[in-house]
Scaffold this active site. Structure first.
Site, PDB file in Angstrom:
ATOM      1  N   HIS A  76       0.860  -1.422  -0.006  1.00  0.00           N
ATOM      2  CA  HIS A  76       0.043   0.060  -0.051  1.00  0.00           C
ATOM      3  C   HIS A  76       0.766   1.248   0.140  1.00  0.00           C
ATOM      4  O   HIS A  76       0.358   2.231  -0.443  1.00  0.00           O
ATOM      5  CB  HIS A  76      -0.750   0.010   1.219  1.00  0.00           C
ATOM      6  CG  HIS A  76      -1.957  -0.878   1.092  1.00  0.00           C
ATOM      7  ND1 HIS A  76      -3.326  -0.491   1.346  1.00  0.00           N
ATOM      8  CD2 HIS A  76      -2.096  -2.214   0.692  1.00  0.00           C
ATOM      9  CE1 HIS A  76      -4.176  -1.689   1.024  1.00  0.00           C
ATOM     10  NE2 HIS A  76      -3.304  -2.697   0.728  1.00  0.00           N
ATOM     11  N   ASP A  92       8.208   4.811   0.031  1.00  0.00           N
ATOM     12  CA  ASP A  92       9.007   6.165   1.011  1.00  0.00           C
ATOM     13  C   ASP A  92       8.538   6.324   2.500  1.00  0.00           C
ATOM     14  O   ASP A  92       8.848   7.170   2.954  1.00  0.00           O
ATOM     15  CB  ASP A  92       8.875   7.598   0.113  1.00  0.00           C
ATOM     16  CG  ASP A  92       7.341   7.924  -0.102  1.00  0.00           C
ATOM     17  OD1 ASP A  92       6.462   6.998   0.402  1.00  0.00           O
ATOM     18  OD2 ASP A  92       6.991   9.001  -0.458  1.00  0.00           O
TER      19      ASP A  92
END
Ligand SMILES: *[C@@H]1O[C@H](CO)[C@@H](O)[C@H](O)[C@H]1NC(C)=O
Ligand SMILES: *[C@@H]1O[C@H](CO)[C@@H](O)[C@H](O)[C@H]1NC(C)=O
Length: 361
Positions: A76, A92
């Site tokens: 996700h 990230d």
């Protein structure tokens, strides 16, 4: 004849060379304040994260609820990326850094249960959220018997973008919509099916809230090929409070089947790849490892990352070959790949079983 002996000599020489390479011990440096040693001393601190994570997040290196949650958050977070730009920054950690926004998206329902402890681990060890998420996924797979040993690269900087809603494919999306979203993120349909290997250890808490921990296949604690077999079985069971959005009937009581898994297993564009994993755990893990290596660095400059794969434990092997669950027969398999017949599999002995939920810990 002379040529033949020469070839033989060369062959013997290369065998010796190979053995010599294997026998040479790799130089490792003892890590400070730790029982571990590392080939790359820069990876030492990840052993400290590993010990903390195994003891306090994965309940002693268990392939349980947190293991599948770790794979879920890794997907996700990363899939927010678009090759065309304009979406999130990929793998990230923005799902944690911007959790106040991103964890409110319907597709991220339940992810806070893993995001919160991962944030605490990252903060305690001075690691970025992007790193901690992908590290947890690699450790999770290593904790599952039959799992692959995934690559782990460290050094992702903090997230700079907030991922917009709508980047995670929903289980109620059509195959066209799912393939288009994956292509936008840079993944082929084959790579999508490889990533869906993660459903071999999956269970759902939020799709039907009356039955938390409903597994997707009959062996949720094992990284085996059963998901690629059991989604192709004819289905008769409606679990819990009736069929929810994104859910279709399941082949065994206690199991959940996602509409997207059902359709991808039967679509002409993906059915043969799906079937190819059904009795081939080695191929499944190879393709999964490659797809995860790509997912884990989406949006990252890999030249700025260091390879700390040595920190990832070696998974236990799974000794149970692929099987049809007890009470099922080859004729219960939906033949969806037009090119090749579904492989013949042994039938698990005994009466048909109801599958128990994965208990929350
Ligand atoms: C190792 O432990 C000692 C004593 O607890 C501490 O002073 C030192 O900072 C630690 N070193 C590292 C690299 O963690
Ligand atoms: C990254 O984020 C963490 C947590 O918000 C923060 O403590 C750290 O200082 C940040 N690092 C950089 C380089 O900005």
């Amino acid at each position: 004849m002379a040529f033949k002996s020469l070839a033989l000599l060369v062959a013997i020489a290369s065998v010796f060379q190979f053995t010599w390479v294997l026998a040479t011990p790799v130089k490792k440096t003892a890590c400070p304040n730790s029982s571990h040693s590392a080939i790359n001393a820069a990876c030492c601190t990840w052993f400290d994260v590993l010990d903390d994570m195994q003891a306090n997040l994965f309940d002693g290196a268990e392939c349980g609820e947190e293991a599948h949650s770790a794979l879920r958050i890794a997907f996700h977070d990363a899939i927010g990326f678009s090759t065309k730009g304009g979406k999130g920054g990929g793998a990230d950690g923005s799902i944690i850094a911007n959790g106040d926004v991103e964890l409110e998206f319907a597709a991220n329902n339940g992810i806070e249960d893993i995001a919160t402890p991962l944030q605490a681990l990252a903060d305690a060890h001075g690691k970025s959220y992007g790193d901690i998420i992908q590290f947890s996924a690699a450790v999770a797979v290593a904790d599952c018997p039959g799992g692959a040993r995934l690559q782990f690269l460290a050094g992702r900087p903090n997230a700079t973008l907030i991922t917009p809603d709508g980047t995670v494919p929903d289980p109620f999306n059509t195959v066209d919509v799912i393939l288009a979203r994956m292509a936008d993120a840079g993944f082929s349909s084959d790579e999508l099916i490889a990533l869906l290997t993660s459903h071999t250890i999956a269970a759902a808490d939020k799709i039907d809230i009356t039955i938390p921990g409903t597994p997707f296949d009959s062996t949720p604690g094992t990284f085996d090929t059963q998901i690629f077999i059991e989604v192709l079985l004819n289905a008769i069971h409606t679990p819990g409070a009736g069929l929810q959005q994104g859910e279709v009937k399941a082949p065994l009581a206690g199991l959940m089947r996602l509409q997207s898994d059902f359709e991808l297993s039967r679509d002409s564009r993906t059915a043969c790849t799906w079937q190819s994993f059904a009795n081939n755990p080695k191929l499944m893990n190879q393709k999964f490892t490659a797809a995860m290596a790509k997912l884990a660095v989406l949006g990252q400059n890999v030249r700025h990352l260091i390879d700390c794969s040595e920190v990832i434990p070696t998974p236990a092997t799974n000794t149970v070959p692929p099987f049809l669950p007890a009470g099922k027969h080859q004729s219960d398999i939906h033949q969806a790949c037009a090119a090749t017949p579904f492989p013949s599999l042994p039938i698990q002995p005994g009466p048909q079983q109801s599958i128990a939920p994965v208990p929350p810990s």
